[in-house]
Write an enzyme that holds these catalytic residues in place. Structure first.
Site, PDB file in Angstrom:
ATOM      1  N   TYR A  13      15.800  -1.847  20.695  1.00 51.56           N
ATOM      2  CA  TYR A  13      17.011  -1.228  20.535  1.00 51.56           C
ATOM      3  C   TYR A  13      17.668  -1.227  19.083  1.00 51.56           C
ATOM      4  O   TYR A  13      18.034   0.070  18.665  1.00 51.56           O
ATOM      5  CB  TYR A  13      18.173  -2.468  21.172  1.00 51.56           C
ATOM      6  CG  TYR A  13      19.679  -2.115  20.566  1.00 51.56           C
ATOM      7  CD1 TYR A  13      20.164  -1.315  21.679  1.00 51.56           C
ATOM      8  CD2 TYR A  13      20.469  -2.780  19.768  1.00 51.56           C
ATOM      9  CE1 TYR A  13      21.544  -0.905  21.510  1.00 51.56           C
ATOM     10  CE2 TYR A  13      21.834  -2.497  19.720  1.00 51.56           C
ATOM     11  CZ  TYR A  13      22.241  -1.579  20.492  1.00 51.56           C
ATOM     12  OH  TYR A  13      23.723  -1.364  20.131  1.00 51.56           O
TER      13      TYR A  13
ATOM     14  N   GLY B 269      30.577   4.230  30.411  1.00 53.24           N
ATOM     15  CA  GLY B 269      30.144   2.712  29.827  1.00 53.24           C
ATOM     16  C   GLY B 269      31.419   2.021  29.102  1.00 53.24           C
ATOM     17  O   GLY B 269      32.575   2.365  29.049  1.00 53.24           O
TER      18      GLY B 269
ATOM     19  N   ASP C  70      22.877  13.865  33.510  1.00 54.52           N
ATOM     20  CA  ASP C  70      21.690  13.052  32.871  1.00 54.52           C
ATOM     21  C   ASP C  70      21.481  13.480  31.380  1.00 54.52           C
ATOM     22  O   ASP C  70      21.161  14.641  31.266  1.00 54.52           O
ATOM     23  CB  ASP C  70      20.672  13.007  33.956  1.00 54.52           C
ATOM     24  CG  ASP C  70      19.276  12.294  33.104  1.00 54.52           C
ATOM     25  OD1 ASP C  70      19.407  11.638  32.339  1.00 54.52           O
ATOM     26  OD2 ASP C  70      18.375  12.282  33.940  1.00 54.52           O
TER      27      ASP C  70
HETATM   28  N1  SER Z   1      26.617  -5.155  21.244  1.00 56.67           N
HETATM   29  C1  SER Z   1      25.207  -4.639  21.108  1.00 56.67           C
HETATM   30  C2  SER Z   1      24.208  -5.550  21.618  1.00 56.67           C
HETATM   31  O1  SER Z   1      24.601  -6.763  21.728  1.00 56.67           O
HETATM   32  C3  SER Z   1      24.861  -4.637  19.856  1.00 56.67           C
HETATM   33  O2  SER Z   1      25.174  -3.005  19.136  1.00 56.67           O
HETATM   34  O3  SER Z   1      23.134  -5.347  22.067  1.00 56.67           O
END
Ligand code: SER
Length: 314
Positions: A140, A11, A51
């Site tokens: 999130y 990532g 994974d």
């Molecule tokens: N960069 C992330 C986002 O925008 C925030 O931690 O979801």
């Protein structure tokens, strides 16, 4: 840290953390693991397909390499999470709980990033304190708060050496972020270099941002910090710069006067951005482990334009 495993190594953060840590600790001592195969990550050190939801294979790799420190970088970001909250919970929390369990079983230290996305609800947007009520509006953010609480729980209950920072939006030029609310501040540099008009999805909102070299250094400095000095662990506010879309646009226009930006507001991203801090207070990180940023908007803009130009994208 002697033998380090980076999970989610392909990532935005992982791809640069692997190189950075291999430079410090030696290629053979930094194992990169990701869902997708990667020749790049295998070029100068061990690479394993993993994974993070597969707890058996996760434990097997930790055992095989004698890992003593884990960086768990697996996560769906904020805007993607809103499109599929169930999947975001499954991946973000699944990777977290497997990382905590394997760290407990094999006595590893564990870094799991938190985020400005952990904040939400009614809290001071300016100079947001380290310790404040956190009621995030996104899945999130809910996952990040859960990560902070569960990581602290594993530390106090089982003595696992868990540590974390609340990252601002990270700006970088190796691997593009995907599905984040702060992604615009990376994409704007690519548009500027390609000579394209930039269509910005958020407007008139301050968010904390950080250039990747500061983010990489923060992770290592925290993981190497004397544990006796850490009163907070999961997770530290860290900050280096805060700006609105207009401000980063103007900074680029000082160097590329013909660059154009227009707005096409993404309502999901705009409301997420408005629910987050304008600027974090990072006093605790400064006091407990000596955090100090080295990049600001101007120096980062010079370096981003140089690096993105070097990709010869046009
Ligand atoms: N960069 C992330 C986002 O925008 C925030 O931690 O979801």
């Amino acid at each position: 840290m002697k033998k380090i495993l980076i999970v989610g190594a392909g990532g935005q953060i992982g791809s640069e953390l692997v190189t950075y840590l291999r430079g410090i600790y030696g290629g053979a001592n930094v194992i990169a693991a990701d869902l997708k195969p990667s020749e790049k990550l295998a070029a100068d050190g061990p690479f394993e397909q993993l994974d993070a939801l597969d707890s058996e294979r996760y434990a097997l790799l930790v055992h095989k390499y004698g890992v003593d420190a884990i960086f768990n970088l697996v996560a769906l970001l904020s805007a993607t999470g809103e499109k599929n909250p169930t999947l975001a919970w499954k991946i973000n929390i699944g990777a977290l709980t497997n990382s905590l369990e394997v760290a407990r079983q094999y006595n590893c230290s564990l870094f799991t990033p938190s985020s400005i996305g952990a904040f939400g609800g009614d809290f001071p947007r300016d100079n947001t304190p380290q310790d404040v009520v956190m009621q995030p509006d996104t899945v999130y953010g809910v996952c990040k708060v859960t990560g902070e609480l569960l990581s602290n729980y594993y530390h106090t209950r089982f003595g696992v050496d868990t540590r974390s920072v609340r990252f601002p939006g990270i700006i970088s030029n190796v691997t593009l972020p995907g599905g984040g609310t702060t992604d615009y501040a990376v994409e704007i540099y690519y548009s500027a270099v390609k000579g394209e008009r930039f269509v910005c999805p958020v407007r008139d909102v301050y968010m904390d941002m950080m250039y990747m070299p500061d983010a990489l250094r923060a992770m290592v400095e925290l993981m190497e910090a004397d544990p006796v000095k850490l009163r907070h662990r999961n997770s530290f506010n860290i900050a280096s710069m805060s700006f609105t879309p207009d401000m980063i646009y103007e900074e680029i226009r000082k160097r590329i006067p013909e660059f154009e930006m227009v707005y096409n507001i993404d309502l999901v991203k705009q409301s997420i951005a408005e629910s987050w801090p304008n600027k974090l207070d990072d006093t605790c990180a400064r006091e407990e482990w000596g955090w100090k940023p080295q990049w600001d908007l101007s120096s980062m803009t010079d370096d981003m334009l140089r690096a993105v130009r070097a990709k010869n994208l046009a």
